[in-house]
Design a protein around this motif. Structure first.
Motif, mmCIF file in Angstrom:
data_model
loop_
_atom_site.group_PDB
_atom_site.id
_atom_site.type_symbol
_atom_site.label_atom_id
_atom_site.label_comp_id
_atom_site.label_asym_id
_atom_site.label_seq_id
_atom_site.Cartn_x
_atom_site.Cartn_y
_atom_site.Cartn_z
ATOM 1 N N THR A 253 0.844 -1.206 0.000
ATOM 2 C CA THR A 253 0.000 0.000 0.000
ATOM 3 C C THR A 253 0.874 1.249 0.000
ATOM 4 N N LEU A 254 1.905 1.273 0.842
ATOM 5 C CA LEU A 254 2.755 2.468 0.906
ATOM 6 C C LEU A 254 3.535 2.665 -0.394
ATOM 7 N N LEU A 255 3.963 1.548 -0.998
ATOM 8 C CA LEU A 255 4.676 1.677 -2.280
ATOM 9 C C LEU A 255 3.734 2.290 -3.328
ATOM 10 N N ALA A 256 2.485 1.836 -3.313
ATOM 11 C CA ALA A 256 1.510 2.402 -4.267
ATOM 12 C C ALA A 256 1.274 3.876 -3.964
ATOM 13 N N LEU A 257 1.301 4.223 -2.670
ATOM 14 C CA LEU A 257 1.084 5.630 -2.297
ATOM 15 C C LEU A 257 2.259 6.518 -2.711
ATOM 16 N N VAL A 258 3.420 5.905 -2.997
ATOM 17 C CA VAL A 258 4.554 6.684 -3.517
ATOM 18 C C VAL A 258 4.219 7.142 -4.946
ATOM 19 N N TYR A 259 3.516 6.291 -5.687
ATOM 20 C CA TYR A 259 3.262 6.596 -7.098
ATOM 21 C C TYR A 259 1.905 7.253 -7.334
#
Ligand code: NAP
Length: 461
Positions: A253-259
């Motif tokens: 989820t956090l990786l997706a929130l980076v993009y």
């Protein structure tokens, strides 16, 4: 200051040439540490103090005089005194006329006073050329030589020549000056050391919120539900099973929130038809902490790897395997190898391994020592192209892990889907929108907008 500590100073610069005299007002911790470092660097130092008696703490090659006498000996005066005592400088205004006054002071609170300390100093001594510098360097770091983390010295001031003189001193001490412009920047420079990991606040608070939410979500599904309906005590899941569910969910989820902010920014730019209007504040702040979000995501991914490595030695897992073997033996059954399942399991693991490898690579390239050694294009390639590839691999890892489980009614406990399904929402949205944005009918206008083209120039700010 301990005099023996001087030989510990790792950054002792060239002292062969005697440099000019510098005056330091104040024989406190910072004044002494800076004085010591300056003497090492070849400067003559004269202290201006309320008491002219030297003590063993004061560097032995330095003179200690009254403020007025000391000021007359140098063109540069470093004011190593707290702001609240600055009014003693007013009677010295005439002597200080034309001198370069270096304000090193910090405050206890962000924006403590309406004007910066440096601007206040400039008001008190209008004839002096005030420069802000050194406030981000600590006395301890100067004394011990451990300046690695704070080698940069922010400098600002209205007089170019005065600023240059101070920057020369900064360089001579083995530090790196960073010109922040006019004295108006002093407030920002003074606030800087008071900030506690400002870019980490949002990622850490968000992670804490998500960890709490998913912890209770998994607790309800995996511990409370079996206890209520089957009287099974799975409370030990709290130690490893639940954390090993939360960690990959948070990582993805956090990786997706980076993009996600990049994708939102693209949509906003396409909608507005210009890149010259500011993004909303929340989006600007979100964009600024993407690196930190990514690093927190990497930390969760690493924990997931560690938790996964211990699975085979868990008592529950060993019991489950042995009881299944015993039950097969008792029933005289053999379970044939299901190659589809074997393929799915191996693919899921392979995707996870590759995803984690790229995740680590992303983390490494975000370190300043590495990112400083790649050019902008290389950095963009790693952070954007490899970043998206990492997101695709990690999303695929989770999708293959789930398989067709989302079709089984048993996956829904009290109407709640498995936690992994929730973790797929943001990454899937990001990947689908990014994919749509790659269509030439959207990509071409977006590229033109990013090159400066405007659809309705009169509406841009
Ligand atoms: P400190 O140890 O308290 O020393 C301040 C000095 O100011 C005293 O030793 C005294 O020197 C002088 N002073 C005190 N009251 C005075 C008064 N009423 N009138 C005139 N002079 C007075 O403080 P410090 O840690 O050295 O900090 C000095 C400045 O450097 C502060 O503005 C601080 O924000 C800044 N700074 C400190 C550090 C650090 O690591 N300590 C780092 C960055 C910036 P005399 O007895 O010689 O007169």
């Amino acid at each position: 200051m301990n005099k023996n500590s001087s030989n510990k100073m790792a950054l002792a610069p060239n002292t062969s040439k005697k440099k000019e005299t510098v005056c330091i007002f104040g024989t406190g911790d910072f004044g002494r540490a800076l004085g010591h470092k300056m003497i090492q660097s070849g400067y003559s130092v004269v202290f201006g103090s309320r008491s002219t008696q030297t003590s063993s703490l004061i560097p032995k090659d330095a003179e200690v005089l009254s403020h007025a006498e000391a000021a007359q000996k140098a063109a540069i005066i470093i004011i190593a005194i707290q702001r609240q005592h600055y009014n003693f400088l007013t009677p010295l205004a005439e002597i200080l006329h034309g001198k370069v006054l270096v304000d090193v002071s910090n405050n206890l609170k962000i924006n403590q006073y309406p004007e910066s300390n440096a601007e206040y100093l400039a008001q008190l001594v209008p004839g002096a050329k005030v420069v802000k510098a050194f406030n981000t360097v600590s006395a301890w770091a100067l004394q011990s030589g451990t300046l690695d983390a704070s080698r940069q010295v922010f400098v600002c001031g209205d007089d170019m020549e005065a600023k240059q003189m101070v920057m020369d001193i900064v360089r001579a001490l083995g530090l790196t000056p960073l010109d922040k412009g006019s004295l108006l920047a002093a407030q920002e420079i003074e606030n800087y050391p008071l900030q506690l990991f400002p870019m980490w606040k949002f990622p850490i608070l968000l992670s804490l919120g998500l960890v709490t939410f998913f912890f209770f979500y998994c607790l309800i599904r995996n511990v409370i539900y079996p206890y209520v309906y089957e009287k099974k005590d799975f409370s030990f899941f709290i130690a490893i099973s639940i954390p090993n569910r939360i960690c990959p969910i948070l990582a993805l989820t956090l990786l997706a929130l980076v993009y996600l902010p990049g994708v939102l920014a693209a949509i906003i730019q396409l909608y507005r038809g210009t890149k010259y209007r500011r993004f909303p504040d929340w989006l600007d702040k979100w964009m600024l902490c993407r690196k930190q979000l990514g690093l927190v995501a990497l930390a969760f991914a690493s924990l997931h790897v560690l938790y996964t490595l211990v699975i085979p030695i868990r008592s529950f897992v060993r019991w489950r395997i042995s009881s299944r073997t015993v039950s097969q033996a008792l029933n005289n059954e053999t379970e044939p190898l299901n190659t589809t399942n074997a393929w799915l399991s191996d693919s899921y693991l392979a995707l996870g391994i590759l995803g984690f490898f790229l995740f680590v690579l992303l983390g490494i390239t975000s370190l300043p020592s590495v990112s400083n050694n790649v050019n902008w294009r290389e950095f963009r390639f790693v952070q954007s192209k490899l970043g998206y590839l990492t997101l695709i691999l990690c999303t695929a890892h989770t999708l293959v892990y789930g398989g067709n489980r989302f079709l089984r009614p048993s996956s829904y406990v009290w109407y709640l889907p498995s936690a992994y399904m929730l973790s797929l929402i943001v990454p899937c949205i990001v990947l689908v929108v990014k994919f749509v944005l790659l269509f030439p009918c959207l990509d071409k206008p977006l590229t033109r907008i990013r090159q400066g083209w405007e659809r309705n120039p009169q509406y841009s700010e």
